[in-house]
Write a protein that holds these residues in place. Structure first.
Motif, short mmCIF file in Angstrom:
data_model
loop_
_atom_site.label_atom_id
_atom_site.label_comp_id
_atom_site.label_asym_id
_atom_site.label_seq_id
_atom_site.Cartn_x
_atom_site.Cartn_y
_atom_site.Cartn_z
N UNK A 66 2.95 -49.02 -10.43
CA UNK A 66 2.35 -50.11 -9.67
C UNK A 66 3.16 -51.39 -9.77
N UNK A 67 4.39 -51.34 -9.29
CA UNK A 67 5.16 -52.57 -9.22
C UNK A 67 4.45 -53.53 -8.30
N UNK A 68 3.48 -53.09 -7.62
CA UNK A 68 2.64 -53.92 -6.78
C UNK A 68 1.69 -52.98 -6.10
N UNK A 69 2.11 -52.36 -5.06
CA UNK A 69 1.24 -51.41 -4.38
C UNK A 69 2.05 -50.34 -3.73
N UNK A 70 1.46 -49.21 -3.54
CA UNK A 70 2.14 -48.13 -2.84
C UNK A 70 1.13 -47.36 -2.02
N UNK A 71 1.62 -46.71 -0.99
CA UNK A 71 0.75 -45.85 -0.19
C UNK A 71 1.50 -44.57 0.09
N UNK A 72 1.03 -43.47 -0.49
CA UNK A 72 1.63 -42.15 -0.24
C UNK A 72 0.49 -41.18 0.06
N UNK A 73 0.64 -40.43 1.12
CA UNK A 73 -0.34 -39.39 1.45
C UNK A 73 0.36 -38.05 1.53
N UNK B 119 -2.65 -41.82 -2.45
CA UNK B 119 -2.48 -42.83 -3.50
C UNK B 119 -2.22 -44.16 -2.83
N UNK B 120 -3.12 -45.09 -2.99
CA UNK B 120 -3.00 -46.42 -2.38
C UNK B 120 -3.08 -47.46 -3.48
N UNK B 121 -2.02 -48.21 -3.67
CA UNK B 121 -1.96 -49.20 -4.75
C UNK B 121 -1.58 -50.55 -4.18
N UNK C 37 -7.30 -40.62 -4.13
CA UNK C 37 -8.30 -39.88 -3.37
C UNK C 37 -7.85 -38.43 -3.15
N UNK C 38 -8.72 -37.47 -3.46
CA UNK C 38 -8.54 -36.05 -3.15
C UNK C 38 -9.69 -35.63 -2.25
N UNK C 39 -9.37 -35.12 -1.07
CA UNK C 39 -10.43 -34.76 -0.13
C UNK C 39 -11.20 -33.52 -0.58
N UNK D 13 -12.85 -39.72 -5.51
CA UNK D 13 -12.13 -40.99 -5.60
C UNK D 13 -12.12 -41.54 -7.02
N UNK D 14 -10.94 -41.89 -7.49
CA UNK D 14 -10.75 -42.63 -8.74
C UNK D 14 -10.17 -43.99 -8.40
N UNK D 15 -10.52 -45.00 -9.19
CA UNK D 15 -9.90 -46.32 -9.05
C UNK D 15 -9.34 -46.75 -10.39
N UNK D 16 -8.27 -47.51 -10.35
CA UNK D 16 -7.62 -48.02 -11.55
C UNK D 16 -7.24 -49.48 -11.34
#
Length: 319
Positions: free
Chosen positions: A256-263, A273-275, A296-298, A307-310
């Protein structure tokens, strides 16, 4: 009369030459010293500003001022070319363990979802940039243990090389390993390769997109193993709000250098993964970071939630 007229013509021409010479007098020493002082700073913007002011104040000496500016710009161009050539030569001659840089991260997290707890988080990312190639290695660990019982244990390791195809396009490869028993899997492996595109490439805003096929193998905690063909979509975003504050969405950054979005998408289970995070510079080497992640895992394993949050608060050290 003819002789007198000739003498008068000669005198008029001489007067004109004297007048032209006065108009073309050398640049005043004070102005020259001011331009030389600006050149001595090496600041291109400052030199051009001083030269422009000198032109306005000394219109008869524009040619001499322009000559001084041209000489400075030629020297600057030669210096930049020499520096670029030296940099390329250093990269070409670098050994396997040269030209690596990285970030180390340590702090605390708060998790909700499949586990609800607070613990420590640590991460490490190193990268090596070449002329066309770039290599990125990322590792992250979240861990919490209370009363002799482990309540959070998440591992992530990722290796992503990419090669520049053009100024905007690049090809990437990705190998990734994850472990999170509280989400229901003891190991999840993914490989991918595809094309990336640098949509925005400015000093303060950058946006890159990538897409490609993927293959994923999941070892569940109940002993089942699944292998599936999937697809990967990634978004990298960086926005320097100020010199010291940055909103970043970067899949290659350390934990998490900031945020990321990978699907990663397949017919049975889509993983996202959305950060999102905010970096505040403390010094040239140290950054404070706040980030919020959604995993998120469907189609999670039985007994697990989707859904998990961190939430993480960390310090990052550049080396």
């Amino acid at each position: 009369m003819t002789g007198l007229s000739g003498r008068l013509g000669v005198l008029a021409a001489a007067a004109l030459l004297v007048s032209h010479g006065a108009a073309s007098a050398a640049l005043p020493e004070a102005v020259r010293a001011m331009i030389d002082a600006a050149i001595a700073t090496g600041d291109e913007g400052k030199v051009r500003t001083v030269a422009e002011l000198a032109r306005v104040a000394n219109p008869a000496d524009v040619a001499e001022i322009d000559a001084m500016l041209a000489e400075f710009e030629t020297a600057v161009a030669a210096r930049k070319q020499a520096e670029a050539e030296a940099k390329l030569a250093k990269i070409r001659s670098a050994g396997l363990f040269d030209n690596w840089s990285g970030k180390g991260e340590f702090g605390a997290f708060r998790a909700t979802g499949n586990s609800s707890n607070t613990g420590i988080t640590t991460g490490l990312a190193v990268s090596r940039k070449g002329i066309a190639w770039r290599h990125n290695l990322t590792g992250r660990v979240d861990y919490q243990r209370a009363n002799g019982v482990t309540t959070r244990e998440q591992f992530l390791a990722r290796y992503e090389p990419n090669v520049k195809i053009s100024d905007r396009f690049y090809a990437y490869a990705l190998a990734q390993y994850e472990r999170d028993r509280f989400q229901g899997f003891s190991g999840r492996y993914a490989i991918s390769g595809g094309i990336g595109y640098q949509a925005l490439k400015k000093d303060d805003v950058q946006l890159a997109l990538k897409v490609g096929p993927a293959y994923r193998v999941t070892d569940f905690v109940d002993g089942r193993v699944e292998s599936r063909i999937a697809g990967l979509i990634g978004v990298d975003f960086d926005w320097s709000i100020t010199d010291r504050l940055k909103l970043t969405q970067d899949t290659n950054a350390v934990a998490e250098a900031g945020g990321s979005a990978i699907a990663i998408i397949d017919s049975r289970n889509t993983t996202l993964d959305l950060i999102t995070g905010l970096n505040a510079t403390i010094s040239s080497k140290l950054t404070a970071r706040f980030s919020y992640a959604i995993e998120y895992d469907s189609n999670p394993p039985p007994g697990a939630v989707q859904t998990d949050t961190l939430t993480r608060v960390t310090l990052v050290y550049d080396f």
